[in-house]
Design a protein around this motif. Structure first.
Motif, PDB file in Angstrom:
ATOM      1  N   LEU A 187     -33.922  26.444 -26.376  1.00 31.73           N
ATOM      2  CA  LEU A 187     -35.239  26.388 -27.020  1.00 31.73           C
ATOM      3  C   LEU A 187     -36.367  26.734 -26.058  1.00 31.73           C
ATOM      4  N   GLY A 188     -36.201  26.443 -24.768  1.00 31.19           N
ATOM      5  CA  GLY A 188     -37.281  26.666 -23.806  1.00 31.19           C
ATOM      6  C   GLY A 188     -37.227  28.043 -23.194  1.00 31.19           C
ATOM      7  N   LEU A 189     -37.571  29.066 -23.970  1.00 33.34           N
ATOM      8  CA  LEU A 189     -37.532  30.451 -23.497  1.00 33.34           C
ATOM      9  C   LEU A 189     -38.900  30.875 -22.973  1.00 33.34           C
ATOM     10  N   PRO A 190     -38.964  31.849 -22.057  1.00 33.12           N
ATOM     11  CA  PRO A 190     -40.246  32.199 -21.427  1.00 33.12           C
ATOM     12  C   PRO A 190     -41.211  32.944 -22.333  1.00 33.12           C
ATOM     13  N   ASP A 191     -40.716  33.689 -23.329  1.00 32.68           N
ATOM     14  CA  ASP A 191     -41.610  34.531 -24.125  1.00 32.68           C
ATOM     15  C   ASP A 191     -41.929  33.958 -25.501  1.00 32.68           C
ATOM     16  N   MET A 192     -41.033  33.139 -26.053  1.00 34.10           N
ATOM     17  CA  MET A 192     -41.266  32.551 -27.366  1.00 34.10           C
ATOM     18  C   MET A 192     -40.406  31.306 -27.508  1.00 34.10           C
TER      19      MET A 192
ATOM     20  N   ASP B 115     -32.608  31.240 -20.269  1.00 36.86           N
ATOM     21  CA  ASP B 115     -33.390  31.846 -19.197  1.00 36.86           C
ATOM     22  C   ASP B 115     -33.095  31.246 -17.829  1.00 36.86           C
ATOM     23  N   ASP B 116     -32.405  30.111 -17.777  1.00 35.85           N
ATOM     24  CA  ASP B 116     -32.102  29.459 -16.507  1.00 35.85           C
ATOM     25  C   ASP B 116     -30.800  30.029 -15.947  1.00 35.85           C
TER      26      ASP B 116
END
Length: 303
Positions: free
Chosen positions: A49-54, A8-9
């Motif tokens: 691992l650090g995604l905005p939705d899950m 996401d980045d």
């Protein structure tokens, strides 16, 4: 090779897409877990691992329910617990941020090799009528499916470290084997180290040959990257080295990830050198090694 990148980045994903393309990979980039589950799997999944939705852990679990596609986790979570959970849920490898593009490509290739070997064991299986191994110089026993008078031919070159079958000259195997030794890139801590004299910057003494540093005669214990950063700044005392120049020289030319790691090393250097003013920060530019007034910069004499 088709690669699904789940990141996401944008500041990390866009350089990765371009960098992987230079190595011949075709990258499909998505920003969310839902999009990753709906996207074509391709030949490899690079999963943040650090995604905005899950959570990326949940994405990994769902991917594993209907696919054996290799998965490499890319994340800032570097704790042992996170690595263990990710690998237990089916990830094939785990790469903590920040990382270099070359290391990522090497891991992609390594995971791909392992996956292909595991997926096609039958292709390399030896028929039951033929022994699985024949020692060099030993004949096959009668009745094992090999006609009398017909030599047994080696179908594959002997791997490194294995015996060469009898009758096959070692030179032939060596000639068929590609060269595996490449020149290692220089780092600031090794450049010209073979015969270089220690460098004196004020009361700072830097010996690149032994990778030792002294301040006013006192030895300073530096970590490898800390020494490389200091050696780079000392190549031209007073001159400014940009953040990208330091990261590209000390870490990797294709460094991707947060640059906070450089700030951590600079802070450690300042603390160990005993005076924070020795390394000056030029905001939005970079860093430089400060030579105090009244001190000189020179190469020490080699006794």
């Amino acid at each position: 090779m088709q690669v699904l990148l789940v990141e996401d980045d944008v500041s990390i994903a866009e350089p990765l897409v371009d960098g992987l393309a230079r190595y011949g990979f075709t990258v499909h980039w998505v920003c969310t877990g839902d999009a990753a589950l709906d996207a074509p799997r391709g030949d490899m999944v690079l999963l943040d691992l650090g995604l905005p939705d899950m959570d990326g852990i949940d994405v990994c679990r769902e991917l594993r329910q209907d696919s054996d596609v290799p998965i490499i986790m890319l994340t800032a979570r570097g704790t042992e617990a996170d690595r263990v959970v990710g690998l237990e849920l089916g990830a094939d490898d785990y790469l903590a941020k920040p990382f270099s593009l070359r290391e990522l490509v090497a891991r992609i290739r390594a995971v791909t090799r392992r996956s292909r070997m595991a997926a096609a064991p039958a292709r390399h299986a030896v028929p039951a009528a033929i022994p699985t191994a024949v020692s060099a110089g030993h004949a096959l026993p009668a009745g094992h499916g090999v006609r009398a008078g017909h030599p047994v031919r080696a179908r594959h070159a002997a791997p490194a470290g294995h015996a060469v079958p009898a009758g096959v000259p070692a030179s032939a195997v060596s000639a068929a084997r590609p060269a595996l030794v490449t020149a290692m890139p220089e780092t600031p801590g090794t450049r010209g180290a073979s015969g270089a004299a220690p460098q004196i910057v004020g009361d700072l003494r830097i010996d690149r040959r032994t990778r030792q540093v002294h301040v006013a005669g006192r030895p300073v214990n530096l970590a490898p990257k800390e020494f490389d950063v200091l050696a780079l700044l000392a190549e031209d005392p007073g001159a400014v080295c940009s953040r990208q120049q330091i990261l590209g020289t000390v870490w990797d030319p294709n460094f991707y990830g947060p640059t906070k790691t450089l700030d951590v090393h600079i802070a450690a250097l300042r603390r160990k050198l005993g005076d924070a003013r020795r390394i000056e920060t030029l905001r939005c530019v970079g860093f430089r090694l400060v030579v105090a007034p009244g001190y000189e910069t020179r190469a020490d004499k080699v006794s």
